[in-house]
Write a protein that holds these residues in place. Structure first.
Motif, PDB file in Angstrom:
ATOM      1  N   TYR A 124       0.798  -1.226   0.000  1.00  0.00           N
ATOM      2  CA  TYR A 124       0.000   0.000   0.000  1.00  0.00           C
ATOM      3  C   TYR A 124       0.829   1.273   0.000  1.00  0.00           C
ATOM      4  O   TYR A 124       0.443   2.274  -0.599  1.00  0.00           O
ATOM      5  CB  TYR A 124      -0.937   0.021   1.209  1.00  0.00           C
ATOM      6  N   ALA A 138       1.643   2.848  -3.269  1.00  0.00           N
ATOM      7  CA  ALA A 138       0.409   3.298  -3.910  1.00  0.00           C
ATOM      8  C   ALA A 138      -0.028   4.647  -3.353  1.00  0.00           C
ATOM      9  O   ALA A 138      -0.365   5.570  -4.102  1.00  0.00           O
ATOM     10  CB  ALA A 138      -0.685   2.256  -3.723  1.00  0.00           C
ATOM     11  N   TYR A 139      -0.012   4.765  -2.011  1.00  0.00           N
ATOM     12  CA  TYR A 139      -0.412   6.048  -1.422  1.00  0.00           C
ATOM     13  C   TYR A 139       0.611   7.132  -1.726  1.00  0.00           C
ATOM     14  O   TYR A 139       0.265   8.302  -1.912  1.00  0.00           O
ATOM     15  CB  TYR A 139      -0.635   5.899   0.084  1.00  0.00           C
ATOM     16  N   SER A 164      -0.092   8.335  -5.247  1.00  0.00           N
ATOM     17  CA  SER A 164      -1.305   9.161  -5.281  1.00  0.00           C
ATOM     18  C   SER A 164      -1.043  10.531  -4.689  1.00  0.00           C
ATOM     19  O   SER A 164      -1.508  11.546  -5.213  1.00  0.00           O
ATOM     20  CB  SER A 164      -2.451   8.531  -4.505  1.00  0.00           C
ATOM     21  N   ILE A 207      -1.540  13.975  -6.616  1.00  0.00           N
ATOM     22  CA  ILE A 207      -2.475  14.994  -6.134  1.00  0.00           C
ATOM     23  C   ILE A 207      -1.765  16.340  -5.989  1.00  0.00           C
ATOM     24  O   ILE A 207      -2.292  17.382  -6.388  1.00  0.00           O
ATOM     25  CB  ILE A 207      -3.117  14.545  -4.802  1.00  0.00           C
ATOM     26  N   GLN A 254     -19.123  12.542 -11.243  1.00  0.00           N
ATOM     27  CA  GLN A 254     -17.946  11.689 -11.086  1.00  0.00           C
ATOM     28  C   GLN A 254     -18.207  10.245 -11.492  1.00  0.00           C
ATOM     29  O   GLN A 254     -17.436   9.633 -12.222  1.00  0.00           O
ATOM     30  CB  GLN A 254     -17.526  11.763  -9.611  1.00  0.00           C
ATOM     31  N   ILE A 272      -5.348   0.734  -4.159  1.00  0.00           N
ATOM     32  CA  ILE A 272      -5.918   1.457  -3.025  1.00  0.00           C
ATOM     33  C   ILE A 272      -7.392   1.143  -2.851  1.00  0.00           C
ATOM     34  O   ILE A 272      -8.157   1.145  -3.832  1.00  0.00           O
ATOM     35  CB  ILE A 272      -5.712   2.972  -3.219  1.00  0.00           C
ATOM     36  N   LYS A 273      -7.782   0.847  -1.616  1.00  0.00           N
ATOM     37  CA  LYS A 273      -9.193   0.580  -1.381  1.00  0.00           C
ATOM     38  C   LYS A 273      -9.829   1.694  -0.562  1.00  0.00           C
ATOM     39  O   LYS A 273     -11.000   1.989  -0.727  1.00  0.00           O
ATOM     40  CB  LYS A 273      -9.349  -0.768  -0.659  1.00  0.00           C
ATOM     41  N   VAL A 274      -9.042   2.317   0.290  1.00  0.00           N
ATOM     42  CA  VAL A 274      -9.582   3.385   1.129  1.00  0.00           C
ATOM     43  C   VAL A 274      -9.224   4.735   0.514  1.00  0.00           C
ATOM     44  O   VAL A 274      -8.049   5.039   0.329  1.00  0.00           O
ATOM     45  CB  VAL A 274      -9.014   3.298   2.560  1.00  0.00           C
ATOM     46  N   GLY A 275     -10.241   5.513   0.183  1.00  0.00           N
ATOM     47  CA  GLY A 275      -9.992   6.867  -0.309  1.00  0.00           C
ATOM     48  C   GLY A 275      -9.802   6.955  -1.812  1.00  0.00           C
ATOM     49  O   GLY A 275      -9.426   8.008  -2.323  1.00  0.00           O
ATOM     50  N   THR A 323     -11.999   6.972  -4.246  1.00  0.00           N
ATOM     51  CA  THR A 323     -12.934   7.885  -4.916  1.00  0.00           C
ATOM     52  C   THR A 323     -12.460   9.321  -4.809  1.00  0.00           C
ATOM     53  O   THR A 323     -12.493  10.080  -5.776  1.00  0.00           O
ATOM     54  CB  THR A 323     -14.346   7.765  -4.297  1.00  0.00           C
ATOM     55  N   ILE A 380      -9.361  10.353  -4.348  1.00  0.00           N
ATOM     56  CA  ILE A 380      -8.171  10.516  -5.176  1.00  0.00           C
ATOM     57  C   ILE A 380      -8.558  10.681  -6.637  1.00  0.00           C
ATOM     58  O   ILE A 380      -8.089  11.573  -7.336  1.00  0.00           O
ATOM     59  CB  ILE A 380      -7.222   9.297  -4.998  1.00  0.00           C
TER      60      ILE A 380
END
Lengths: 276, 283
Positions: free
Chosen positions: A10, A13-14, A17, A21, A262, B91-94, B96, B98
């Motif tokens: 994870y 991945a974060y 992102s 962002i 969306q 990613i599963k949490v958050g 949408t 992102i």
């Protein structure tokens, strides 16, 4: 079943992102900051991060008559364009779903080609015919021309929403004595209303943002918002207040719509062939 | 159904599309064989406009610029978009939130992106040139012929990468999980799963995205018109701004339409390829 992975799975991945962002948001935030800076604060070196915010640029932009006109012009053009495309597309989409159309494949290919054609191809031919038809420099003329893009798009979208509705409903309506018109507006219209709203929003975003065709087909009466924003640019433009405030003002409705639509945007971007 | 009503329902669409797509194509095609500049004069000149363009050095520079822009923007957008999608797919949490944030640039009009770029990359007061100078890097962006095109490409990448990302992400999320799970049980690394299962499964979707982005980047107009106007010199002039300048700058209507006919044929060819792939994809 959701499989839980280790942190090693994870964290990258974060991290990616987060980076994406930041890169996405920073320019917009920076432009917003400049839009609330005074002229002196926006032209400092090094750039100022802390300053006294002002709203003068917004007041100036809203009081700019040309900008205000273009804002309302775009509302009108977008409104005409949406009504025209949805009303016409819903019948086409229904026909494609319900009836055996002999030249269906050709028609679908034509939609795709029309959708993809370059904007400037339309400008000179339409300029010339609009002059004689009295449509040049009118809101309706521009909305009409935009159909080359938004009509194929709406047909794809509405068709894919209609496909999700079982055919039995249609047969039942027919047995109950509904005419095809009644079937469309009494049965299908309410059922696919969310899809219609999403399609209308995506059409609206496209028309609100369109520039190339608008440059060619408007002169003074029907300039859209893209040209209202463009007026603040010059080769060595020093009116950063106007450039940034008008950009933010034109952007706000779009951000609002992105949040609403969306869920349907993926379908929109793949021309109705992929679900979100 | 025997009923002809289905055809009647298509008539408004057909009329509207004929008026807005067939008519302009036909009008441009006919006039590309004439010498017409809005005036009274309108002589048949055969292929003269085509010969003029195809032997004109400026035209080929414009073509080169357009393809340079389109190919590089496409390569960066597609690869960045795929990488982003592969990571964010985990990613599963958050996710949408992102996705929504990353979608925003796509909804911004080209002219606003132009305004933003002009402010941010301004040579004297822009924030990026300032910090680049500070760390000792050469910082000329839209002002120099060498840097203007790469900067434009960079701006387009910021603007449009989300398109690739969002579609590829949807594609990744729709592939069946069983082969991935069993590969994982057999000890495949995440990279192997991506390389041998995920990417092959979305191959045709990637192809569609590439063609879609190619058509869109070839058609670039807003950014160039809004930021550089084709300059410095003609170093960033692309097909659509060139056609615009021929028409409204030099009043060369026939030549401008000839450019658009040549260009439209390229776009139509790409569209046919797209439809063939899409059909194979759906079958």
């Amino acid at each position: 079943m959701i499989k839980y992975h280790s942190l090693k799975h994870y964290i990258p991945a974060y991290f990616v992102s987060f980076l994406a962002i930041i890169i996405t948001a920073l320019p917009i935030i920076w432009i917003f900051l400049i839009s609330i800076k005074s002229k002196n604060d926006s032209f400092t070196r090094p750039p100022k991060f802390f300053f006294e915010p002002i709203i003068d640029n917004y007041i100036k932009t809203i009081n700019n008559e040309f900008f205000r006109e273009t804002f309302f012009n775009s509302l009108l053009i977008t409104f005409f364009g949406i009504i025209l495309s949805i009303v016409i597309a819903i019948f086409a989409a229904y026909a494609l779903k319900r009836y055996n159309i002999r030249f269906k494949k050709t028609f679908m290919l034509w939609l795709l080609v029309a959708y993809m054609l370059p904007e400037f191809l339309f400008v000179l031919p339409m300029y010339s015919i609009y002059q004689t038809m009295g449509l040049y420099d009118t809101h309706f003329g521009l909305a009409l021309m935009y159909q080359v893009h938004v009509l194929p798009f709406s047909i794809w979208m509405l068709r894919s929403f209609l496909e999700e509705i079982p055919k039995e409903i249609d047969d039942a309506a027919l047995i109950d004595g509904c005419s095809p018109f009644q079937t469309i507006y009494k049965i299908y219209f309410p059922l696919i209303l969310p899809g219609i709203v999403a399609t209308a929003i995506l059409n609206g975003i496209w028309m609100w943002n369109e520039l190339a065709i608008a440059i060619g087909l408007t002169f003074s009466e029907a300039h859209p918002i893209t040209l209202g924003v463009a007026q603040f640019r010059g080769y060595a433009s020093k009116d950063w207040g106007g450039m940034t405030a008008s950009s933010i003002l034109a952007l706000i409705p779009m951000i609002f719509f992105v949040v609403i639509a969306q869920k349907h945007i993926v379908k929109g971007l793949t021309l109705g062939s992929l679900k979100g | 159904m025997k009923n002809n009503i289905g055809y009647y329902f298509l008539i408004p669409s057909i009329l509207l599309l004929a008026f807005t797509s067939i008519y302009p194509l036909f009008f441009s095609l006919v006039n590309s064989f004439y010498n017409w500049n809005w005036g009274e004069q309108r002589d048949f000149v055969g292929f003269e406009n085509y010969v003029f363009l195809l032997t004109n050095e400026e035209f080929w520079i414009v073509i080169r610029n357009t393809f340079l822009f389109a190919s590089l923007a496409c390569i960066f957008e597609v690869s960045l978009g795929i990488i982003l999608a592969l990571y964010i797919d985990r990613i599963k949490v958050g996710s949408t939130l992102i996705r929504t944030i990353l979608l925003i640039p796509l909804m911004v009009s080209g002219i606003i992106v132009s305004m933003m770029s002009k402010v941010i990359f301004n040579n004297l007061f822009g924030v990026i040139p300032f910090y680049m100078k500070k760390i000792g890097l050469k910082s000329s962006f839209f002002g120099s012929p060498d840097a203007a095109m790469p900067t434009l490409i960079g701006v387009d990448v910021w603007w449009q990468t989300a398109f690739v990302f969002i579609i590829i992400l949807a594609g990744l999320q729709s592939i069946p999980q069983e082969p991935i799970e069993s590969a994982r049980i057999e000890g495949a690394t995440e990279w192997q799963i991506t390389r041998f299962i995920r990417l092959p499964m979305i191959r045709s979707l990637v192809l569609l995205v590439i063609i879609f982005r190619s058509i869109d980047t070839l058609k670039i107009f807003d950014l160039v018109w809004g930021i550089t106007g084709g300059g410095p010199g003609i170093s960033t002039e692309v097909v659509q701004t060139y056609s615009y300048r021929l028409a409204f700058g030099f009043l060369q209507m026939s030549k401008s339409m000839t450019v658009m006919i040549l260009f439209s044929s390229v776009v139509i060819c790409l569209t046919f390829i797209y439809s063939v792939i899409e059909k194979r994809n759906n079958d």
